[in-house]
Design a protein around this motif. Structure first.
Motif, PDB file in Angstrom:
ATOM      1  N   PHE A   1       7.781 -14.876   6.314  1.00 16.85           N
ATOM      2  CA  PHE A   1       6.808 -13.828   6.608  1.00 16.85           C
ATOM      3  C   PHE A   1       7.193 -12.627   5.748  1.00 16.85           C
ATOM      4  CE2 PHE A   1       3.799 -12.603  10.191  1.00 16.85           C
ATOM      5  CZ  PHE A   1       3.296 -11.498   9.530  1.00 16.85           C
ATOM      6  N   PHE A   2       6.365 -12.340   4.752  1.00 15.87           N
ATOM      7  CA  PHE A   2       6.671 -11.322   3.755  1.00 15.87           C
ATOM      8  C   PHE A   2       5.678 -10.175   3.892  1.00 15.87           C
ATOM      9  CE2 PHE A   2       6.518  -9.384  -0.429  1.00 15.87           C
ATOM     10  CZ  PHE A   2       7.832  -9.415  -0.862  1.00 15.87           C
ATOM     11  N   ALA A   3       6.156  -8.943   3.867  1.00 16.98           N
ATOM     12  CA  ALA A   3       5.274  -7.781   3.988  1.00 16.98           C
ATOM     13  C   ALA A   3       5.341  -6.922   2.737  1.00 16.98           C
ATOM     14  CB  ALA A   3       5.666  -6.941   5.206  1.00 16.98           C
ATOM     15  N   LEU A   4       4.168  -6.551   2.229  1.00 13.99           N
ATOM     16  CA  LEU A   4       4.047  -5.552   1.172  1.00 13.99           C
ATOM     17  C   LEU A   4       3.664  -4.243   1.849  1.00 13.99           C
ATOM     18  CD1 LEU A   4       2.119  -7.254  -1.784  1.00 13.99           C
ATOM     19  CD2 LEU A   4       4.354  -6.158  -1.903  1.00 13.99           C
ATOM     20  N   LEU A   5       4.563  -3.283   1.800  1.00 11.91           N
ATOM     21  CA  LEU A   5       4.384  -2.029   2.530  1.00 11.91           C
ATOM     22  C   LEU A   5       4.265  -0.875   1.551  1.00 11.91           C
ATOM     23  CD1 LEU A   5       4.561  -0.341   5.220  1.00 11.91           C
ATOM     24  CD2 LEU A   5       7.050  -0.320   4.859  1.00 11.91           C
ATOM     25  N   GLY A   6       3.313   0.006   1.805  1.00 11.76           N
ATOM     26  CA  GLY A   6       3.192   1.167   0.937  1.00 11.76           C
ATOM     27  C   GLY A   6       1.973   1.990   1.294  1.00 11.76           C
ATOM     28  N   PRO A   7       1.864   3.194   0.728  1.00  6.96           N
ATOM     29  CA  PRO A   7       0.729   4.079   1.020  1.00  6.96           C
ATOM     30  C   PRO A   7      -0.533   3.613   0.324  1.00  6.96           C
ATOM     31  CG  PRO A   7       2.113   5.056  -0.659  1.00  6.96           C
ATOM     32  CD  PRO A   7       2.828   3.818  -0.193  1.00  6.96           C
ATOM     33  N   SER A   8      -1.660   4.209   0.667  1.00  2.55           N
ATOM     34  CA  SER A   8      -2.916   3.901   0.003  1.00  2.55           C
ATOM     35  C   SER A   8      -2.782   4.186  -1.491  1.00  2.55           C
ATOM     36  CB  SER A   8      -4.050   4.758   0.576  1.00  2.55           C
ATOM     37  OG  SER A   8      -4.266   4.448   1.926  1.00  2.55           O
ATOM     38  N   GLY A   9      -3.308   3.267  -2.307  1.00  2.00           N
ATOM     39  CA  GLY A   9      -3.280   3.465  -3.739  1.00  2.00           C
ATOM     40  C   GLY A   9      -2.003   3.050  -4.430  1.00  2.00           C
ATOM     41  N   CYS A  10      -1.080   2.407  -3.701  1.00  2.00           N
ATOM     42  CA  CYS A  10       0.210   2.039  -4.308  1.00  2.00           C
ATOM     43  C   CYS A  10       0.139   0.716  -5.065  1.00  2.00           C
ATOM     44  CB  CYS A  10       1.311   1.975  -3.250  1.00  2.00           C
ATOM     45  SG  CYS A  10       1.213   0.518  -2.186  1.00  2.00           S
ATOM     46  N   GLY A  11      -0.935  -0.058  -4.867  1.00  3.04           N
ATOM     47  CA  GLY A  11      -1.080  -1.326  -5.568  1.00  3.04           C
ATOM     48  C   GLY A  11      -0.921  -2.562  -4.709  1.00  3.04           C
TER      49      GLY A  11
END
Length: 387
Positions: A40-50
């Motif tokens: 289970f892999f999560a890509l975490l980041g703010p809006s507009g980070c890609g």
């Protein structure tokens, strides 16, 4: 439930030098990433980070400007979306309103000519604990139930890779937390590879085996949630994944296991094995919940850092804990989270206090100048609000 009913196993995902440019800007910069099969892999980041662009590249909904995408060792960079062993669950459930729940889940199986579509659809609904609502229409379900139907519809197709694009964003807080646990349990049950895009830090830490924190098209740090939280590499990570107190200073001494930093006239010790930089101008930090608040200057004690005196400027009750903001001269605002063990705040605004923390709880960032680190910290906090 037997894992084999849905998929033998998930497949690994590999991105090699992936870049995505749009007119006027680059959304993803030279991304190298490996997601092991069955995790289970999560890509975490703010809006507009890609992060969403990355997900769309994997799904085949966008074409990379450069680089390769491999699923289970097979290069799918030029493969059409419908030919990739991938399913996506979006924030919008996109269920067919005129079909029953069972028909919605079985739809993809029937379209592809898969045998026993009804039996497989019932099994998927049992997995999400909704088989008793199989004959209802989507409009008769709650938001959480609709999301579970969308998940069952994706899982029943036996994708090697399941992509989740902010799937819980439309749910209320209590239901979202319940669904976080259910999603994790389902992933463990069926053994698929889940790649989950979110801007919600708690969501990523609750569900994922591995978290990648993205910023401006690049991955700033990747690792287990506990590892990233306890040992952030940059000010952005330190303040996007939770909150941190960051102090700039100059290394004044170095011992066998720790080095001392001069912070506004105080000597702050940081373990060498918990720091990215150990010489020159550095930025060091400590999480707010690691701090203790005291109303009298503590006597020097081995293994304990002391900062102060400062004045309490704000006290905020949040149920489990109380947040104290303390203005320390020449340092700035220090945040303390204190567990509520007694009724009411420990100190009131205006009180003179000191903060202490154990040396082993501190960390050192890769950011060198304090000003740069503080700017990145502010950026992370603003991004967290916007995202």
């Amino acid at each position: 439930m037997a894992r084999g009913l849905f998929a033998e196993s998930g497949a690994d995902l590999k991105l090699v030098g992936v870049r995505k440019q749009f007119p006027g800007y680059t959304a993803v910069e030279e991304l190298d990433l490996t997601v092991p099969a069955g995790t289970f892999f999560a890509l975490l980041g703010p809006s507009g980070c890609g992060k969403t662009t990355t997900l769309r590249l994997v799904a085949g909904l966008e074409e990379p400007t450069a680089g390769r995408i491999l699923i289970g060792g097979t290069d799918v960079t030029d493969t059409k979306p419908y030919r990739r062993p991938v399913n996506t669950v979006f924030q919008s459930y996109a269920l067919f309103p005129h079909m029953t729940v069972l028909e919605n889940v079985a739809f993809g199986l029937r379209r592809r000519g898969i045998g026993d579509p009804v039996e497989k659809a019932h099994a998927a609904l049992r997995l999400v604990e909704l088989d008793h609502l199989a004959d209802r229409k989507p409009a008769q379900l709650s938001g959480g139930q609709q999301q579970r139907v969308a998940l069952a519809r994706a899982v029943v197709n036996r994708p090697a890779l399941l992509l989740l694009d902010e799937p819980l964003g439309a749910l209320d807080l209590k239901l979202r937390r319940q669904m976080q646990l259910e999603l994790k349990n389902i992933q463990s049950e069926v053994g698929l590879t889940f790649v989950h895009v979110t801007h919600d830090q708690e969501e990523a830490m609750t569900m994922a085996d591995t978290v990648a924190v993205m910023n401006r098209g690049r991955i700033e740090q990747i690792g287990a949630p506990e590892e990233i939280y306890e040992l952030p590499r940059t000010a952005f990570v330190a303040n996007f994944l939770g909150q941190s107190n960051l102090f700039g200073g100059t290394v004044a001494e170095s011992g066998s296991g720790a080095f001392g930093v001069d912070v506004a006239g105080r000597r702050i010790l940081v373990p060498i094995d918990r720091a990215q930089r150990t010489t020159g101008a550095v930025t060091v930090g400590v999480r707010p919940e690691k701090l203790l608040l005291v109303t009298e200057e503590p006597a020097p004690m081995a293994g304990v850092n002391v900062l102060g005196p400062g004045r309490v400027t704000d006290v905020s009750f949040s149920g489990v804990s109380t947040q104290y903001l303390i203005d320390v001269p020449h340092v700035g605002t220090v945040i303390v989270f204190a567990q509520n063990l007694v009724f009411g705040p420990v100190v009131e605004p205006g009180a003179e206090v000191w903060v202490t923390w154990r040396v082993e709880h501190g960390f050192g960032l890769a950011d060198a100048p304090a000003a740069s680190a503080l700017e990145q910290a502010h950026e992370a906090l603003v991004s967290g609000v916007e995202g």
